[in-house]
Design a protein around this motif. Sequence first.
Motif: not given
Length: 131
Positions: A72-76, A78-83, A85-87, A89-98
């Motif tokens: 994630c780019p520094e000094d960005t 909240d919207s970019v940070i959320k993007t 973070a969501h991405t 989690m999108w990477y982790v969840i289908p590799r582990t839980i689903f």
Amino acid sequence: MTVTLQDVFMITALPIEGKPLCMSTDSEGCREQMEALIDMSPPEPETEDGGKKDKVPASAPFTWIPANFANCPEDTNDSVIKTYAHTYMWYVIPRTIFADGSGKNAQWMWLKALTVFDHKFSWGSAALAYM
């Protein structure tokens, strides 16, 4: 040993109480919706002869996500940070839980579900049901 609701919560910080997680698996317009949610979508897969495939999966290759969202780019804002973070989690969840049998792609429906946190879905129940 087995995975419990508490395990899902402790590992992911996703809610384990709330509404059932019922997401449509419809892939209609998924690339446009990915663009709207994370400002990009993976390139469409090509056939061996270089043409576009008729049936494109509603997913992104696991290799594409870290290639585009690893840092994630520094000094960005909240919207970019959320993007990012969501991405992530999108990477982790289908590799582990689903996880599915292919192990190659992150299904679109999980990104869509991760972007509607205000619905207070019960991710833990969904994880146990998926198993």
